[in-house]
Design an enzyme around this catalytic site. Structure first.
Site, PDB file in Angstrom:
ATOM      1  N   SER A 141     -82.415 -67.959  19.818  1.00 23.28           N
ATOM      2  CA  SER A 141     -82.229 -68.232  18.388  1.00 23.28           C
ATOM      3  C   SER A 141     -82.143 -69.736  18.210  1.00 23.28           C
ATOM      4  CB  SER A 141     -80.919 -67.603  17.906  1.00 23.28           C
ATOM      5  OG  SER A 141     -80.581 -68.078  16.615  1.00 23.28           O
ATOM      6  N   TYR A 155     -71.844 -65.882  19.131  1.00 25.72           N
ATOM      7  CA  TYR A 155     -73.304 -65.767  19.036  1.00 25.72           C
ATOM      8  C   TYR A 155     -73.958 -67.076  19.480  1.00 25.72           C
ATOM      9  CZ  TYR A 155     -77.867 -64.647  16.939  1.00 25.72           C
ATOM     10  OH  TYR A 155     -79.197 -64.389  16.732  1.00 25.72           O
TER      11      TYR A 155
HETATM   12  P1  NAP Z   1     -81.280 -55.996  14.486  1.00 26.47           P
HETATM   13  O1  NAP Z   1     -82.099 -55.652  13.310  1.00 26.47           O
HETATM   14  O2  NAP Z   1     -79.804 -55.912  14.396  1.00 26.47           O
HETATM   15  O3  NAP Z   1     -81.815 -55.143  15.728  1.00 26.47           O
HETATM   16  C1  NAP Z   1     -81.200 -55.249  16.978  1.00 26.47           C
HETATM   17  C2  NAP Z   1     -81.488 -53.992  17.749  1.00 26.47           C
HETATM   18  O4  NAP Z   1     -80.848 -54.129  19.049  1.00 26.47           O
HETATM   19  C3  NAP Z   1     -80.897 -52.763  17.087  1.00 26.47           C
HETATM   20  O5  NAP Z   1     -81.837 -51.708  17.089  1.00 26.47           O
HETATM   21  C4  NAP Z   1     -79.697 -52.450  17.961  1.00 26.47           C
HETATM   22  O6  NAP Z   1     -79.395 -51.056  18.017  1.00 26.47           O
HETATM   23  C5  NAP Z   1     -80.176 -52.905  19.318  1.00 26.47           C
HETATM   24  N1  NAP Z   1     -79.062 -53.113  20.249  1.00 26.47           N
HETATM   25  C6  NAP Z   1     -77.867 -53.673  19.970  1.00 26.47           C
HETATM   26  N2  NAP Z   1     -77.083 -53.684  21.065  1.00 26.47           N
HETATM   27  C7  NAP Z   1     -77.811 -53.086  22.051  1.00 26.47           C
HETATM   28  C8  NAP Z   1     -77.538 -52.788  23.396  1.00 26.47           C
HETATM   29  N3  NAP Z   1     -76.359 -53.080  23.953  1.00 26.47           N
HETATM   30  N4  NAP Z   1     -78.506 -52.172  24.143  1.00 26.47           N
HETATM   31  C9  NAP Z   1     -79.700 -51.864  23.585  1.00 26.47           C
HETATM   32  N5  NAP Z   1     -79.995 -52.102  22.296  1.00 26.47           N
HETATM   33  C10 NAP Z   1     -79.068 -52.720  21.535  1.00 26.47           C
HETATM   34  O7  NAP Z   1     -81.563 -57.497  14.948  1.00 26.47           O
HETATM   35  P2  NAP Z   1     -82.872 -58.410  14.839  1.00 26.47           P
HETATM   36  O8  NAP Z   1     -82.681 -59.296  13.697  1.00 26.47           O
HETATM   37  O9  NAP Z   1     -84.095 -57.595  14.969  1.00 26.47           O
HETATM   38  O10 NAP Z   1     -82.658 -59.302  16.136  1.00 26.47           O
HETATM   39  C11 NAP Z   1     -83.359 -59.098  17.357  1.00 26.47           C
HETATM   40  C12 NAP Z   1     -83.077 -60.290  18.269  1.00 26.47           C
HETATM   41  O11 NAP Z   1     -83.500 -61.495  17.605  1.00 26.47           O
HETATM   42  C13 NAP Z   1     -81.595 -60.490  18.581  1.00 26.47           C
HETATM   43  O12 NAP Z   1     -81.433 -60.941  19.910  1.00 26.47           O
HETATM   44  C14 NAP Z   1     -81.189 -61.582  17.628  1.00 26.47           C
HETATM   45  O13 NAP Z   1     -80.081 -62.313  18.080  1.00 26.47           O
HETATM   46  C15 NAP Z   1     -82.447 -62.411  17.602  1.00 26.47           C
HETATM   47  N6  NAP Z   1     -82.536 -63.254  16.418  1.00 26.47           N
HETATM   48  C16 NAP Z   1     -82.560 -62.707  15.166  1.00 26.47           C
HETATM   49  C17 NAP Z   1     -82.642 -63.546  14.073  1.00 26.47           C
HETATM   50  C18 NAP Z   1     -82.682 -63.016  12.672  1.00 26.47           C
HETATM   51  O14 NAP Z   1     -82.627 -63.843  11.743  1.00 26.47           O
HETATM   52  N7  NAP Z   1     -82.808 -61.728  12.445  1.00 26.47           N
HETATM   53  C19 NAP Z   1     -82.682 -64.933  14.239  1.00 26.47           C
HETATM   54  C20 NAP Z   1     -82.644 -65.447  15.518  1.00 26.47           C
HETATM   55  C21 NAP Z   1     -82.579 -64.610  16.599  1.00 26.47           C
HETATM   56  P3  NAP Z   1     -78.294 -50.419  17.024  1.00 26.47           P
HETATM   57  O15 NAP Z   1     -78.755 -50.624  15.661  1.00 26.47           O
HETATM   58  O16 NAP Z   1     -78.245 -48.990  17.383  1.00 26.47           O
HETATM   59  O17 NAP Z   1     -77.024 -51.147  17.308  1.00 26.47           O
END
Ligand code: NAP
Length: 250
Positions: A141, A155
């Site tokens: 991130s 985070y």
């Molecule tokens: P999201 O919509 O919250 O999706 C995350 C997914 O990971 C969910 O399906 C969640 O399942 C799953 N998960 C959580 N804990 C887990 C575990 N212990 N084992 C296996 N699966 C697990 O998040 P996202 O925005 O797509 O983010 C994806 C990645 O991008 C993350 O690493 C995040 O930090 C990074 N990121 C996101 C952003 C942003 O703005 N969205 C920005 C920078 C970086 P459940 O729903 O069942 O918990």
């Protein structure tokens, strides 16, 4: 959508039940890879896998559990007999000030966002070493760089740690033909950023700092991931690349 040829490759995407991971799984499958879809939630993992072209399978496992990761990778090898691409995407983002954060919140963030990448990279790295090639992409991130993010200390620490781990992993795994890079998204419209997006004041501040003037969509991250998975990036390893509409310029 940007496209590369990944026919014959097998890719594991963690946390691919929704959001960025789901979009990456779709992008990899569209490029011909067979995708192992992981999520802690078996329903969403299964749903993503069912939507993908080609032979996709779902694997429900908590990637912060080292034993569960070993079992999952063994099952993937039983099912697909190879593993070429690992996308460490699963992540969580608890909101709490340092003074209010519980030990459990702190530990869980580090476990899911950082330790899990170690568990999966160790298990996948052993397999990739045998073939003398492989690709690992860690979804970090821009929070891992020095940007202000209130109430997200665990985070920020986990993502800075993930960028550090990416570099060290790239140095060690280069000898085995394995490239390791990190992708650093800015704010992407997923469930993770729902709270921020519902706060007009904070949103205005974020948008004012993004030269391209908009938040990202999950698909905006996919092109860079596909590039990093392809031979087009064969001389690229140990990097942490921002995909954020220009918010952070290093
Ligand atoms: P999201 O919509 O919250 O999706 C995350 C997914 O990971 C969910 O399906 C969640 O399942 C799953 N998960 C959580 N804990 C887990 C575990 N212990 N084992 C296996 N699966 C697990 O998040 P996202 O925005 O797509 O983010 C994806 C990645 O991008 C993350 O690493 C995040 O930090 C990074 N990121 C996101 C952003 C942003 O703005 N969205 C920005 C920078 C970086 P459940 O729903 O069942 O918990």
């Amino acid at each position: 959508m940007f496209s590369v040829k990944l026919n014959g490759k097998v890719a594991l995407v963690t946390g691919a039940g929704r959001g960025i991971g789901k979009a990456i799984a779709q992008g990899l499958a569209d490029c011909g890879a067979r995708v192992a879809v992981n999520d802690i939630d078996p329903k969403t993992a299964g749903l993503t896998a069912s939507l993908l072209p080609g032979a996709a399978k779902s694997y429900s496992a908590d990637v912060s559990d080292a034993a569960a990761v070993e079992t999952m990778i063994d099952r993937i090898m039983d099912d697909f007999e190879r593993l070429d691409i690992l996308i460490n995407n699963a992540g969580i983002e608890p909101h709490a000030s340092i003074l209010e954060m519980t030990d459990e919140q702190w530990r869980m963030t580090l476990d899911v966002n950082l330790s899990a990448a170690f568990y999966t990279s160790r298990a996948a790295g052993r397999i990739m070493r045998e073939r003398g090639e492989g690709v690992i992409v860690n979804i970090a991130s821009i929070a891992g760089h020095n940007i202000p993010l209130r109430n997200r200390s665990s985070y920020v620490a986990s993502k800075a740690g993930l960028i550090g781990f990416t570099r060290e992993c790239a140095r060690e795994f280069a000898a085995y033909g394995i490239r390791v890079n990190a992708v650093c998204p800015g704010v992407i419209e997923t469930e993770m950023t729902q709270n921020l997006r519902q706060n007009p004041e904070q949103m205005a501040k974020w948008l004012a700092d993004i030269p391209q003037g908009r938040l990202g969509q999950p698909d905006d991250v996919v092109g860079l991931v596909l590039f990093l998975c392809s031979d087009a990036s064969r001389y690229l390893t140990g990097q942490a690349i921002n995909v954020d509409g220009g918010k952070v310029m290093l």
